[in-house]
Design an enzyme around this catalytic site. Structure first.
Site, PDB file in Angstrom:
ATOM      1  N   ASN A  50       6.993  27.500  -1.156  1.00 35.42           N
ATOM      2  CA  ASN A  50       7.904  26.709  -0.322  1.00 35.42           C
ATOM      3  C   ASN A  50       7.269  25.376   0.040  1.00 35.42           C
ATOM      4  OD1 ASN A  50       6.190  28.303   1.370  1.00 35.42           O
ATOM      5  ND2 ASN A  50       7.588  28.136   3.090  1.00 35.42           N
ATOM      6  N   GLU A  52       8.006  22.321   2.749  1.00 34.82           N
ATOM      7  CA  GLU A  52       8.785  21.844   3.898  1.00 34.82           C
ATOM      8  C   GLU A  52       8.731  20.326   3.997  1.00 34.82           C
ATOM      9  OE1 GLU A  52       7.411  24.308   7.181  1.00 34.82           O
ATOM     10  OE2 GLU A  52       8.520  26.017   6.355  1.00 34.82           O
ATOM     11  N   CYS A  61      12.823  26.160  -0.689  1.00 35.77           N
ATOM     12  CA  CYS A  61      12.260  27.522  -0.742  1.00 35.77           C
ATOM     13  C   CYS A  61      11.391  27.726  -1.992  1.00 35.77           C
ATOM     14  CB  CYS A  61      13.366  28.552  -0.763  1.00 35.77           C
ATOM     15  SG  CYS A  61      14.231  28.773   0.798  1.00 35.77           S
ATOM     16  N   GLU A  63      11.547  30.216  -4.076  1.00 34.97           N
ATOM     17  CA  GLU A  63      12.344  30.646  -5.239  1.00 34.97           C
ATOM     18  C   GLU A  63      12.931  29.432  -5.959  1.00 34.97           C
ATOM     19  OE1 GLU A  63      12.482  31.700  -2.126  1.00 34.97           O
ATOM     20  OE2 GLU A  63      13.205  33.759  -1.978  1.00 34.97           O
ATOM     21  N   CYS A  99      16.744  33.901   0.724  1.00 31.89           N
ATOM     22  CA  CYS A  99      17.825  33.388   1.575  1.00 31.89           C
ATOM     23  C   CYS A  99      19.125  33.324   0.764  1.00 31.89           C
ATOM     24  CB  CYS A  99      17.451  32.009   2.124  1.00 31.89           C
ATOM     25  SG  CYS A  99      17.637  30.673   0.927  1.00 31.89           S
ATOM     26  N   CYS A 102      19.154  30.835  -2.088  1.00 32.63           N
ATOM     27  CA  CYS A 102      18.316  31.225  -3.229  1.00 32.63           C
ATOM     28  C   CYS A 102      18.922  32.391  -3.997  1.00 32.63           C
ATOM     29  CB  CYS A 102      16.897  31.532  -2.761  1.00 32.63           C
ATOM     30  SG  CYS A 102      15.983  30.014  -2.396  1.00 32.63           S
TER      31      CYS A 102
HETATM   32  N1  THU Z   1      11.564  30.567   2.682  1.00 35.32           N
HETATM   33  C1  THU Z   1      11.329  30.704   1.340  1.00 35.32           C
HETATM   34  O1  THU Z   1      10.579  29.933   0.735  1.00 35.32           O
HETATM   35  N2  THU Z   1      11.950  31.715   0.690  1.00 35.32           N
HETATM   36  C2  THU Z   1      12.720  32.655   1.270  1.00 35.32           C
HETATM   37  O2  THU Z   1      13.162  33.561   0.589  1.00 35.32           O
HETATM   38  C3  THU Z   1      13.006  32.573   2.702  1.00 35.32           C
HETATM   39  C4  THU Z   1      12.439  31.422   3.427  1.00 35.32           C
HETATM   40  C5  THU Z   1      10.870  29.488   3.383  1.00 35.32           C
HETATM   41  C6  THU Z   1      11.708  28.338   3.830  1.00 35.32           C
HETATM   42  C7  THU Z   1      10.876  27.774   4.951  1.00 35.32           C
HETATM   43  O3  THU Z   1       9.880  26.901   4.410  1.00 35.32           O
HETATM   44  C8  THU Z   1      10.171  28.979   5.530  1.00 35.32           C
HETATM   45  O4  THU Z   1      10.265  29.995   4.548  1.00 35.32           O
HETATM   46  C9  THU Z   1      10.769  29.456   6.837  1.00 35.32           C
HETATM   47  O5  THU Z   1      12.125  29.628   6.722  1.00 35.32           O
END
Ligand code: THU
Length: 146
Positions: A50, A52, A61, A63, A99, A102
């Site tokens: 991930n 940000e 994310c 994925e 999520c 994704c």
């Molecule tokens: N996140 C992911 O990378 N994948 C997921 O399946 C769920 C959430 C990340 C997004 C964000 O950077 C952090 O987790 C908190 O939501």
């Protein structure tokens, strides 16, 4: 003999790729690090972490980045298996399931049988399929793209 409800094996290469990607996660805001790896139908692995952003909605994310790595390297491919490594370090039961966005991104390259291994840093916590996480989905076949 294995009981019929035993989960399918979690391949070490897929898990290792997702766990390694997670170490590079850029998550200074949530501090919630996630790594993901996908396996294509012809056996190649691609991973992502991930990423940000100070403008929060611009974050991406793990994925999504794993799929982006796949498309960047070899184009759109059918995927058959995914590992996601995340979740609270202090809770071995905590699940970091993909999520909603994704799930739809995975649907672009996978079908309802796509295996999704939900893992913590120490190993598998749950295995499911895209058909379970995204029932009655809308996908490329709805637009006659096979
Ligand atoms: N996140 C992911 O990378 N994948 C997921 O399946 C769920 C959430 C990340 C997004 C964000 O950077 C952090 O987790 C908190 O939501």
């Amino acid at each position: 003999m294995m009981p019929s409800d035993a989960p399918p094996p979690l391949p070490e290469d897929l898990f290792a790729a997702a766990r390694q990607a997670r170490t590079n996660a850029y998550a200074p805001y949530s501090r919630f690090k996630v790594g993901a790896a996908v396996r294509t139908a012809d056996g190649r692995l691609f991973a992502g972490a991930n990423m940000e952003n100070a403008a929060y909605p611009q974050g991406q994310c793990a994925e999504a980045n794993a799929l982006g790595a796949m498309v960047s390297a070899v184009g759109g491919q059918r995927i058959i298996e995914v590992a996601v490594v995340g979740g609270r370090e202090d809770d071995p039961q905590d699940l970091c399931t993909p999520c909603g966005g994704c799930r739809q991104r995975l649907r672009e390259f996978g079908t309802e049988t796509l295996l999704i291994h939900i893992c913590g840093p120490d190993g598998r916590r749950h295995t499911t399929t895209l058909g379970v996480l995204l029932p009655l989905s809308f996908g490329p076949d709805n637009l006659d793209i096979v």
